[in-house]
Enzyme design. Structure first.
Site, PDB file in Angstrom:
ATOM      1  N   HIS A  11       0.664   3.880  -0.669  1.00 19.96           N
ATOM      2  CA  HIS A  11       1.290   4.881   0.208  1.00 19.96           C
ATOM      3  C   HIS A  11       2.797   4.795   0.076  1.00 19.96           C
ATOM      4  O   HIS A  11       3.321   3.911  -0.593  1.00 19.96           O
ATOM      5  CB  HIS A  11       0.806   4.752   1.652  1.00 19.96           C
ATOM      6  CG  HIS A  11       1.187   3.479   2.364  1.00 19.96           C
ATOM      7  ND1 HIS A  11       0.717   2.248   1.983  1.00 19.96           N
ATOM      8  CD2 HIS A  11       1.984   3.261   3.439  1.00 19.96           C
ATOM      9  CE1 HIS A  11       1.201   1.319   2.801  1.00 19.96           C
ATOM     10  NE2 HIS A  11       1.988   1.907   3.690  1.00 19.96           N
TER      11      HIS A  11
ATOM     12  N   HIS B  87      -2.817   6.205   8.360  1.00 13.75           N
ATOM     13  CA  HIS B  87      -1.577   5.427   8.426  1.00 13.75           C
ATOM     14  C   HIS B  87      -0.450   6.304   7.877  1.00 13.75           C
ATOM     15  O   HIS B  87       0.603   6.429   8.481  1.00 13.75           O
ATOM     16  CB  HIS B  87      -1.733   4.143   7.621  1.00 13.75           C
ATOM     17  CG  HIS B  87      -0.492   3.298   7.561  1.00 13.75           C
ATOM     18  ND1 HIS B  87       0.015   2.647   8.663  1.00 13.75           N
ATOM     19  CD2 HIS B  87       0.344   3.010   6.533  1.00 13.75           C
ATOM     20  CE1 HIS B  87       1.114   1.992   8.316  1.00 13.75           C
ATOM     21  NE2 HIS B  87       1.339   2.190   7.019  1.00 13.75           N
TER      22      HIS B  87
ATOM     23  N   ASP C  41       8.293  -0.443   2.246  1.00 13.22           N
ATOM     24  CA  ASP C  41       7.864  -1.824   2.009  1.00 13.22           C
ATOM     25  C   ASP C  41       6.639  -1.899   1.075  1.00 13.22           C
ATOM     26  O   ASP C  41       6.049  -2.962   0.908  1.00 13.22           O
ATOM     27  CB  ASP C  41       7.607  -2.569   3.339  1.00 13.22           C
ATOM     28  CG  ASP C  41       6.500  -1.952   4.167  1.00 13.22           C
ATOM     29  OD1 ASP C  41       6.313  -0.719   4.104  1.00 13.22           O
ATOM     30  OD2 ASP C  41       5.806  -2.709   4.883  1.00 13.22           O
ATOM     31  N   HIS C  42       6.308  -0.763   0.466  1.00 12.57           N
ATOM     32  CA  HIS C  42       5.260  -0.729  -0.568  1.00 12.57           C
ATOM     33  C   HIS C  42       5.766  -0.102  -1.870  1.00 12.57           C
ATOM     34  O   HIS C  42       5.089  -0.171  -2.888  1.00 12.57           O
ATOM     35  CB  HIS C  42       4.026   0.023  -0.051  1.00 12.57           C
ATOM     36  CG  HIS C  42       3.392  -0.686   1.104  1.00 12.57           C
ATOM     37  ND1 HIS C  42       2.234  -1.419   1.007  1.00 12.57           N
ATOM     38  CD2 HIS C  42       3.803  -0.818   2.393  1.00 12.57           C
ATOM     39  CE1 HIS C  42       1.955  -1.969   2.188  1.00 12.57           C
ATOM     40  NE2 HIS C  42       2.884  -1.617   3.049  1.00 12.57           N
TER      41      HIS C  42
ATOM     42  N   HIS D 235       5.404   4.199   2.116  1.00  9.37           N
ATOM     43  CA  HIS D 235       6.351   3.389   2.889  1.00  9.37           C
ATOM     44  C   HIS D 235       7.199   2.491   1.984  1.00  9.37           C
ATOM     45  O   HIS D 235       6.704   1.934   0.998  1.00  9.37           O
ATOM     46  CB  HIS D 235       5.612   2.552   3.939  1.00  9.37           C
ATOM     47  CG  HIS D 235       5.153   3.364   5.112  1.00  9.37           C
ATOM     48  ND1 HIS D 235       4.099   2.995   5.915  1.00  9.37           N
ATOM     49  CD2 HIS D 235       5.610   4.547   5.617  1.00  9.37           C
ATOM     50  CE1 HIS D 235       3.926   3.910   6.863  1.00  9.37           C
ATOM     51  NE2 HIS D 235       4.822   4.861   6.703  1.00  9.37           N
TER      52      HIS D 235
ATOM     53  N   HIS E  89      -0.359  -6.638   4.060  1.00  6.60           N
ATOM     54  CA  HIS E  89       0.427  -7.583   4.871  1.00  6.60           C
ATOM     55  C   HIS E  89      -0.408  -8.796   5.251  1.00  6.60           C
ATOM     56  O   HIS E  89      -1.634  -8.711   5.366  1.00  6.60           O
ATOM     57  CB  HIS E  89       0.907  -6.919   6.181  1.00  6.60           C
ATOM     58  CG  HIS E  89       1.923  -5.846   6.007  1.00  6.60           C
ATOM     59  ND1 HIS E  89       3.275  -6.074   6.071  1.00  6.60           N
ATOM     60  CD2 HIS E  89       1.770  -4.524   5.771  1.00  6.60           C
ATOM     61  CE1 HIS E  89       3.920  -4.934   5.891  1.00  6.60           C
ATOM     62  NE2 HIS E  89       3.035  -3.969   5.697  1.00  6.60           N
TER      63      HIS E  89
ATOM     64  N   ASP F 221      -2.034  -0.370   3.848  1.00  2.49           N
ATOM     65  CA  ASP F 221      -1.955  -0.555   5.304  1.00  2.49           C
ATOM     66  C   ASP F 221      -3.041   0.236   6.025  1.00  2.49           C
ATOM     67  O   ASP F 221      -2.877   0.614   7.188  1.00  2.49           O
ATOM     68  CB  ASP F 221      -0.573  -0.123   5.819  1.00  2.49           C
ATOM     69  CG  ASP F 221       0.537  -1.053   5.347  1.00  2.49           C
ATOM     70  OD1 ASP F 221       0.229  -2.088   4.728  1.00  2.49           O
ATOM     71  OD2 ASP F 221       1.718  -0.730   5.592  1.00  2.49           O
TER      72      ASP F 221
HETATM   73 ZN   LIG Z   1       2.769   1.275   5.664  1.00  2.00          ZN
END
Ligand SMILES: [Zn+2]
Length: 253
Positions: A56, A114, A60-61, A58, A169, A131
């Site tokens: 996805h 998400h 942090d990905h 985001h 995570h 996530d």
């Molecule tokens: Zn995420």
């Protein structure tokens, strides 16, 4: 016969996981938050990066996409429905656009909620769930509602029980503490939490877990559990209503 698949967990940022997926002379990284830990892991193993896979959009990905692509020429593969939000995307995929990585079929499942474009990649019995499905938990509903997330999780639950879940995570311990508030009598959950606590005390990751174990212990996959329903005082409500309440309670846990 394609070469076997090797997976290396790469810790990024404070609690993110990226994954190296190596088979033959092909090596993909799933969800690189940042380039440096990925480069260090590649160097340590002597592997050459060929693909970047994003579950996805985001940051942090995807935060490592552009630097890793510039340095290695790796092909960026991610959700077609989120093409505008995936940095450096070369190949947009959607459900059914299954492809091959080093001779292994890569199954793409669309699992929105998400984020609206979220996907899971399944490679050789390994599901990279980002996530959406966490070990003992599930992602927050940023771009979808509880009904949408339940549908996405139900799709993942149809994978074989021995599928390994590699999530985005390291949240298992806090997820498990929450799970125990809803289902304190779940023996499989209690046993699992003992193992999780030992692993975390030793600084070890708690991934992967099998889907079968998730079904036995993850409250987000268990809205029909009698004990969870009793804990919530929701013995007669429909599955999505109970699921929504579990998600709501986790938000403020
Ligand atoms: Zn995420």
């Amino acid at each position: 016969m394609p070469a076997p698949v090797e997976i290396e967990v790469v810790s990024c940022l404070s609690d993110n996981y990226a994954y190296l997926v190596k088979t033959g002379d092909v090596c993909a990284v799933v969800d690189p938050s940042e380039p440096e830990p990925v480069k260090a892991a590649l160097a340590r193993r002597g592997w050459k990066l060929t693909h970047i896979l994003n579950t996805h959009h985001h940051l942090d990905h995807t935060g490592g996409n552009l630097a890793l692509k510039a340095e290695t020429g790796a092909v960026v593969v991610g959700p077609a429905k989120d093409a505008a939000r995936i940095p450096g995307l070369d190949s947009g995929v959607e459900e059914g656009s299954d492809w091959e990585l080093g001779g292994h079929k890569v199954q793409v499942l669309e699992v929105p909620a998400h984020t609206r474009g979220a996907i899971t990649f399944v490679i050789d019995g390994n599901a990279f769930t980002g996530d959406t499905l966490f070990t003992l938990g599930c992602g927050r509903l940023f771009e979808g509602d509880a009904a949408m997330m339940w549908k996405s999780l139900s799709k993942l639950m149809r994978l074989p029980d021995d599928t390994k879940i590699w999530c985005g995570h390291e949240y298992t311990q806090s997820n498990g503490r929450f799970a125990l508030t809803l289902e304190p009598g779940n023996q499989a959950l209690k046993a699992r939490m003992n193992e999780v606590n030992i692993a975390r005390a030793a600084g070890e990751p708690t991934v992967p877990a099998t889907l079968g174990l998730e079904k036995q212990t993850n409250p987000f996959l268990r809205p029909d559990s009698a004990e969870i329903r009793k804990s919530l005082g929701m013995e007669k409500e429909d599955t999505v209503t109970v699921f929504a309440e579990i998600r709501e309670r986790k938000n403020s846990f």
